[in-house]
Design a protein around this motif. Structure first.
Motif, PDB file in Angstrom:
ATOM      1  N   HIS A  32      44.508  54.545  12.492  1.00 16.63           N
ATOM      2  CA  HIS A  32      45.690  53.241  12.671  1.00 16.63           C
ATOM      3  C   HIS A  32      45.975  52.907  11.292  1.00 16.63           C
ATOM      4  O   HIS A  32      47.148  52.725  11.042  1.00 16.63           O
ATOM      5  N   ASN A 251      42.790  40.111  19.408  1.00 12.33           N
ATOM      6  CA  ASN A 251      42.291  41.402  19.089  1.00 12.33           C
ATOM      7  C   ASN A 251      43.013  42.230  20.017  1.00 12.33           C
ATOM      8  O   ASN A 251      43.188  41.961  21.279  1.00 12.33           O
ATOM      9  N   PHE A 252      43.696  43.339  19.479  1.00 13.32           N
ATOM     10  CA  PHE A 252      44.247  44.378  20.174  1.00 13.32           C
ATOM     11  C   PHE A 252      43.440  45.218  21.169  1.00 13.32           C
ATOM     12  O   PHE A 252      44.118  46.015  21.973  1.00 13.32           O
ATOM     13  N   ALA A 253      42.093  45.107  21.078  1.00 12.38           N
ATOM     14  CA  ALA A 253      41.435  45.998  21.916  1.00 12.38           C
ATOM     15  C   ALA A 253      41.464  45.835  23.485  1.00 12.38           C
ATOM     16  O   ALA A 253      41.404  44.578  23.892  1.00 12.38           O
ATOM     17  N   THR A 254      42.096  46.840  24.112  1.00 14.58           N
ATOM     18  CA  THR A 254      42.663  46.848  25.485  1.00 14.58           C
ATOM     19  C   THR A 254      41.424  46.155  26.232  1.00 14.58           C
ATOM     20  O   THR A 254      41.657  45.227  27.401  1.00 14.58           O
ATOM     21  N   CYS A 272      48.825  41.068  25.457  1.00 10.55           N
ATOM     22  CA  CYS A 272      48.743  40.600  24.039  1.00 10.55           C
ATOM     23  C   CYS A 272      49.471  39.138  23.932  1.00 10.55           C
ATOM     24  O   CYS A 272      48.945  38.063  23.314  1.00 10.55           O
ATOM     25  N   SER A 292      43.590  42.663  14.594  1.00 12.46           N
ATOM     26  CA  SER A 292      43.827  43.954  15.513  1.00 12.46           C
ATOM     27  C   SER A 292      42.505  44.658  16.076  1.00 12.46           C
ATOM     28  O   SER A 292      42.643  44.980  17.090  1.00 12.46           O
ATOM     29  N   ASP A 293      41.689  44.709  15.041  1.00 10.10           N
ATOM     30  CA  ASP A 293      40.411  45.664  15.304  1.00 10.10           C
ATOM     31  C   ASP A 293      40.789  47.213  15.219  1.00 10.10           C
ATOM     32  O   ASP A 293      40.240  47.964  15.903  1.00 10.10           O
ATOM     33  N   PHE A 294      41.872  47.300  14.445  1.00  5.29           N
ATOM     34  CA  PHE A 294      42.543  48.624  14.362  1.00  5.29           C
ATOM     35  C   PHE A 294      41.303  49.471  13.895  1.00  5.29           C
ATOM     36  O   PHE A 294      40.539  49.319  12.879  1.00  5.29           O
ATOM     37  N   CYS A 299      42.766  50.450  21.152  1.00  2.77           N
ATOM     38  CA  CYS A 299      43.886  49.599  21.026  1.00  2.77           C
ATOM     39  C   CYS A 299      45.102  50.121  21.777  1.00  2.77           C
ATOM     40  O   CYS A 299      44.927  50.965  22.435  1.00  2.77           O
TER      41      CYS A 299
END
Length: 324
Positions: A32, A251-254, A272, A292-294, A299
């Motif tokens: 990422h 946090n973008f983590a699904t 989001c 993001s937690d990329f 994600c």
């Protein structure tokens, strides 16, 4: 182009675990976070985590997509093993700086200058204090290497406190708060001017940090009111972040964005934005950013970084986290 500041990524951990030549790989569109993706997506900088995995191997996100309602906590990590990981990732950060990819920022002035330069502004963050002993000497070493943000726990216990499990249909009230060593660590962090990150910390631990007088920060956490998950924050926690002039990063983590995301591992921009709407409603737009937690979680992989940053930055008025 609007530049984005990201409250949390795991690029250093990805490079340490998987790369034989981390400097060359960071210059390629691998993972990422890397130089080409950052330039294309308008990423100006962020918090770069130093995370100690159970074993040194490429990150495997498959465990987060099974839909189980409770993924047990892993055991406490050996201090020496964790220190090897943290120091290795700090070393990679310094190599990236020497190669011209990042600036390790240790104060607000340096961060502001680097953010608008052709390098990524890097705030070094320790995700989980597993590598620090009760004498706190490793804390002093990491501070000297440029670390300015510390998370007391990842989602496993340390001698300082307890992390939340990856559990859905539950808030973060899953175990005890800080230990006496944890209270001493928090006090020393405040003396040094370190940001204390409460992401992954139990609800009781969060309030223990608040009692110590810290500005409340959760660099990569979402809202329980939208997705009731132990990794997310209650409205009372979001209000405490607002009231202490703190910060929370989406946090973008699904798996933390929505119920569907937890069950299927799939989520989108609308999930989001629902999270952002609620966090801004409760915490206020000046206290909500992106985390993001990329490179550290499953994600929004169906979208390139450019699209996700552009769309999300429209929905969030404040994307910078302060550091001293």
């Amino acid at each position: 182009m609007t530049l984005v500041f990201d409250g949390h990524n795991d690029a250093l951990g990805r490079l340490w675990c998987a790369s034989k030549d981390p400097i060359a790989d960071f210059a390629k569109p691998i993972g990422h976070i890397n130089t080409p993706h950052a330039q294309a997506g308008g990423l100006g900088g962020g918090f770069f985590a130093m995370y100690s995995p159970q074993k040194r191997a490429p990150f495997d996100f498959s465990a987060f997509s099974v839909g189980d309602l409770d993924i047990p906590l892993p055991p406490m990590l050996d201090e020496g093993k964790a220190l090897i990981a943290a120091m290795g990732q700090a070393g990679i950060a310094h190599q990236l700086e020497q190669a011209g990819h990042i600036d390790i920022c240790t104060d607000a002035e340096t961060l502001a200058r680097s953010f608008v330069s052709d390098r990524l502004a890097c705030v070094l963050h320790l995700e989980g204090a597993d590598c620090i002993g009760p004498d706190l000497l490793a804390l002093e070493t990491l501070y000297a290497l440029g670390m300015r943000s510390l998370g007391l726990v990842w989602s496993r216990p340390t001698i300082f406190g307890h992390g939340v499990p990856f559990r859905h249909e539950s808030d973060g009230d899953t175990g005890p708060g800080l230990t006496e060593d944890g209270r001493r660590l928090v006090a020393r962090c405040l003396e040094l001017g370190l940001i204390i990150d409460t992401s992954h910390l139990t609800l009781k631990g969060f309030w223990d940090v608040a009692e110590a007088g810290a500005a409340m920060v959760a660099t990569h956490s979402n809202a329980c009111a939208v997705a009731n998950n132990a990794r997310n924050l209650t409205d009372a926690q979001l209000a405490a972040i607002r009231d202490t002039n703190g910060m929370v990063g989406l946090n973008f983590a699904t798996v933390f964005l929505s119920d569907t995301g937890w069950r299927t591992g799939k989520a989108g921009i609308e999930d989001c934005l629902r999270q952002l709407d609620h966090m801004i409603l409760v915490a206020g737009e000046d206290h909500v950013g992106l985390g993001s937690d990329f490179d550290g979680a499953p994600c929004l992989m169906e979208l390139p970084m450019r699209a996700s940053c552009r769309i999300l930055s429209r929905g969030c008025a404040s994307t910078a986290m302060a550091t001293r």
